[in-house]
Design an enzyme around this catalytic site. Structure first.
Site, PDB file in Angstrom:
ATOM      1  N   HIS A  17       5.849 109.394  64.465  1.00  0.00           N
ATOM      2  CA  HIS A  17       4.604 110.154  64.635  1.00  0.00           C
ATOM      3  C   HIS A  17       4.734 111.092  65.826  1.00  0.00           C
ATOM      4  O   HIS A  17       4.925 110.652  66.955  1.00  0.00           O
ATOM      5  CB  HIS A  17       3.456 109.159  64.855  1.00  0.00           C
ATOM      6  CG  HIS A  17       2.106 109.775  64.949  1.00  0.00           C
ATOM      7  ND1 HIS A  17       1.590 110.603  63.982  1.00  0.00           N
ATOM      8  CD2 HIS A  17       1.145 109.679  65.915  1.00  0.00           C
ATOM      9  CE1 HIS A  17       0.366 110.984  64.338  1.00  0.00           C
ATOM     10  NE2 HIS A  17       0.079 110.442  65.506  1.00  0.00           N
ATOM     11  N   GLY A  21      -2.841 115.333  66.234  1.00  0.00           N
ATOM     12  CA  GLY A  21      -3.066 116.767  66.125  1.00  0.00           C
ATOM     13  C   GLY A  21      -1.827 117.589  65.850  1.00  0.00           C
ATOM     14  O   GLY A  21      -1.933 118.785  65.599  1.00  0.00           O
ATOM     15  N   HIS A 135      15.536 124.940  63.060  1.00  0.00           N
ATOM     16  CA  HIS A 135      15.314 125.718  64.287  1.00  0.00           C
ATOM     17  C   HIS A 135      16.086 125.190  65.495  1.00  0.00           C
ATOM     18  O   HIS A 135      16.238 125.917  66.480  1.00  0.00           O
ATOM     19  CB  HIS A 135      13.825 125.743  64.656  1.00  0.00           C
ATOM     20  CG  HIS A 135      12.960 126.454  63.672  1.00  0.00           C
ATOM     21  ND1 HIS A 135      13.200 127.743  63.267  1.00  0.00           N
ATOM     22  CD2 HIS A 135      11.842 126.045  63.004  1.00  0.00           C
ATOM     23  CE1 HIS A 135      12.270 128.103  62.394  1.00  0.00           C
ATOM     24  NE2 HIS A 135      11.442 127.090  62.215  1.00  0.00           N
ATOM     25  N   ASP A 170      12.274 128.258  53.438  1.00  0.00           N
ATOM     26  CA  ASP A 170      11.172 127.947  54.357  1.00  0.00           C
ATOM     27  C   ASP A 170      10.473 129.257  54.724  1.00  0.00           C
ATOM     28  O   ASP A 170      11.097 130.317  54.721  1.00  0.00           O
ATOM     29  CB  ASP A 170      11.793 127.299  55.605  1.00  0.00           C
ATOM     30  CG  ASP A 170      10.816 126.617  56.532  1.00  0.00           C
ATOM     31  OD1 ASP A 170      10.033 127.332  57.173  1.00  0.00           O
ATOM     32  OD2 ASP A 170      10.858 125.381  56.654  1.00  0.00           O
ATOM     33  N   HIS A 172       9.631 130.115  57.603  1.00  0.00           N
ATOM     34  CA  HIS A 172      10.144 130.518  58.911  1.00  0.00           C
ATOM     35  C   HIS A 172      11.640 130.833  58.818  1.00  0.00           C
ATOM     36  O   HIS A 172      12.373 130.177  58.079  1.00  0.00           O
ATOM     37  CB  HIS A 172       9.914 129.408  59.942  1.00  0.00           C
ATOM     38  CG  HIS A 172       8.473 129.065  60.137  1.00  0.00           C
ATOM     39  ND1 HIS A 172       7.865 128.026  59.458  1.00  0.00           N
ATOM     40  CD2 HIS A 172       7.514 129.634  60.914  1.00  0.00           C
ATOM     41  CE1 HIS A 172       6.586 127.969  59.820  1.00  0.00           C
ATOM     42  NE2 HIS A 172       6.351 128.936  60.692  1.00  0.00           N
ATOM     43  N   ARG A 265      -0.777 124.734  55.727  1.00  0.00           N
ATOM     44  CA  ARG A 265      -1.543 124.742  56.979  1.00  0.00           C
ATOM     45  C   ARG A 265      -1.029 125.783  57.973  1.00  0.00           C
ATOM     46  O   ARG A 265      -1.804 126.371  58.726  1.00  0.00           O
ATOM     47  CB  ARG A 265      -1.471 123.340  57.580  1.00  0.00           C
ATOM     48  CG  ARG A 265      -2.197 123.166  58.889  1.00  0.00           C
ATOM     49  CD  ARG A 265      -2.053 121.718  59.338  1.00  0.00           C
ATOM     50  NE  ARG A 265      -2.592 121.535  60.678  1.00  0.00           N
ATOM     51  CZ  ARG A 265      -2.536 120.408  61.350  1.00  0.00           C
ATOM     52  NH1 ARG A 265      -1.968 119.362  60.798  1.00  0.00           N
ATOM     53  NH2 ARG A 265      -3.046 120.304  62.559  1.00  0.00           N
TER      54      ARG A 265
END
Length: 428
Positions: A17, A21, A135, A170, A172, A265
């Site tokens: 996790h 947020g 990345h 992706d 990005h 999102r």
């Protein structure tokens, strides 16, 4: 002829996790695996609990100082690492969380084992949905990515393969992979991504083409907001067809980031799950050994749908539009279908003229390549992996659904009107 497909899944990888947020939710991997199980797709694959990568494995690409830091830092001691946190870009986007190094070890080990099995012809296609963290850089974390499993997997493939093609869908730019192989013709990188308006990571325009021996072996397809299935296909298929024809890769690595779907999102594209899957199916059609990885994807219910659907395409198994009942069934409300409408009202800013201009520039760059550069292959070193084959599940037991312990952190998986992480703040 049916392909042999190896599928790598660690039952603990979905329990990590990033923090309350944070948009990156490893729990999406548990959700994907649950659908793969309940659709019965595991019956069409060889299922492996993957090898866990060591510090030595990670240091094939990353610096020893950086990997040593990842191994040592924890939420309990991070106050003593202030200088290192800044130096290695670990903080907000890439937080320190419990089990950070173990998480990196699990997703990286699976990509590494997939590469090794392709090298040894144990499979034709290897799937690791936990991988694809494109990345991460040699000396630092970036964009939710800590260890670049893709680069490490490609380095393993290069032991046996003279030319590896890397394709990234992706939203990005695949900057970490491009940077790693920018100076070589042994790896060709092709990235389709949103570019402009300060969109992360800010790299990937058409004029980044590689340097030195790698000049023209980095290929970028910069796209604008709202691209849909038809426009994407108009570019993707002819570009990849030409790349394969010119470069003649002996192995392909495909990063399937699902943040290029509509309603993601963090995304601004308008691809459907079928449109995204069509890219995977097209790459598979070349019948070249294939390592398939995950990547981004932040509307988790749609990430799971997408990667499950793409698993079905890779094993040539038609699956029902109605989702099978599982422990996560309620997350797919209200429609409980595999292909919900994910389109948005975002305007497609990619005109046919703009797409044709990109295609023309790319084709001109491809003409600058030496067709299929030849390389001198030296004696092959021993395989990086010496994993114990007793860890592989008994084929007779693959059908049983393990009772994994899956603790869920608060706010980890809300995905609707009551999402405390504001996951639904997408223009519809």
């Amino acid at each position: 002829m049916a392909k042999t497909v190896a599928y790598f899944y660690d039952p603990d990888v979905g329990n990590f996790h990033y923090g309350a947020g944070h948009p990156m939710k490893p729990h999406r991997l548990a959700l994907t695996h649950s659908l793969v199980l309940h659709y019965g797709l595991y019956k069409k694959m060889i299922v492996f609990k993957p090898y866990q990568a060591s510090q030595h494995d990670m240091c094939r690409f990353h610096s020893e100082d950086y990997i040593d830091f990842l191994q040592r830092v924890s939420p309990n001691n991070m106050q003593g690492f202030t200088k290192s946190l800044n130096a290695f870009n670990v903080g907000d986007d890439c937080p320190v969380f419990p089990g950070l190094f173990e998480f990196c070890s699990r997703y990286t080990g699976a990509s590494l084992q997939g590469a090794t099995q392709l090298n040894n012809k144990i499979c034709d296609i290897a799937i690791n949905w936990a991988g694809g963290l494109h990345h991460a850089k040699k000396f630092e974390a970036s964009g939710f990515c800590y260890v670049n499993d893709i680069v490490i997997g490609i380095l393993e493939l290069l032991k046996y393969h003279p030319r590896v093609l890397y394709i990234d869908i992706d939203i990005h730019h695949g900057d970490g992979v491009q940077e790693a192989f920018y100076l070589t013709d042994r790896v060709m990188t092709v990235s389709f991504h949103k570019y402009g308006n300060y969109f992360f990571p800010g790299t990937g325009d058409m004029y980044e083409v590689g340097a030195e021996s790698g000049r023209y072996y980095a290929l970028n397809v910069p796209l604008r907001d709202g691209i849909d299935d038809q426009s994407y296909k108009h570019l993707f298929q002819p570009v990849i067809n030409q790349v394969v024809d010119y470069y003649q890769p002996t192995c392909i690595v495909l990063q399937c980031g699902a943040d290029s779907l509509g309603r993601d999102r963090l995304g601004c594209f308008n691809l459907s799950i079928r449109g995204h899957g069509e890219c995977v199916e097209y790459v598979k059609s070349f019948n070249i050994p294939l390592l398939v990885l995950g990547g981004g994807g932040y509307t988790v219910r749609n990430v799971a749908r997408c990667w499950t659907y793409e698993t079905s395409l890779l094993v040539d198994e038609a699956i029902s539009e109605e989702l099978p009942y599982s422990e996560y069934f309620e997350y797919f409300a209200p429609d409980f279908t595999l292909h919900p409408d994910v389109s948005t009202r975002i305007e497609n800013q990619n005109s046919r003229q703009y797409l044709d201009q990109i295609r023309q520039t790319i084709f001109e760059n491809l003409k600058m390549l030496n067709h299929a550069p030849s390389v001198q292959i030296h004696d092959v070193p021993s395989d990086l992996l010496s994993y114990d084959r007793t860890d592989e599940p008994d084929p007779e037991e693959r059908g049983s659904e393990e009772n994994y312990s899956r603790p869920e952190a608060a706010n980890e998986f809300y995905d609707g009107d009551h999402d405390n992480d504001k996951e639904s703040d997408v223009e519809i």
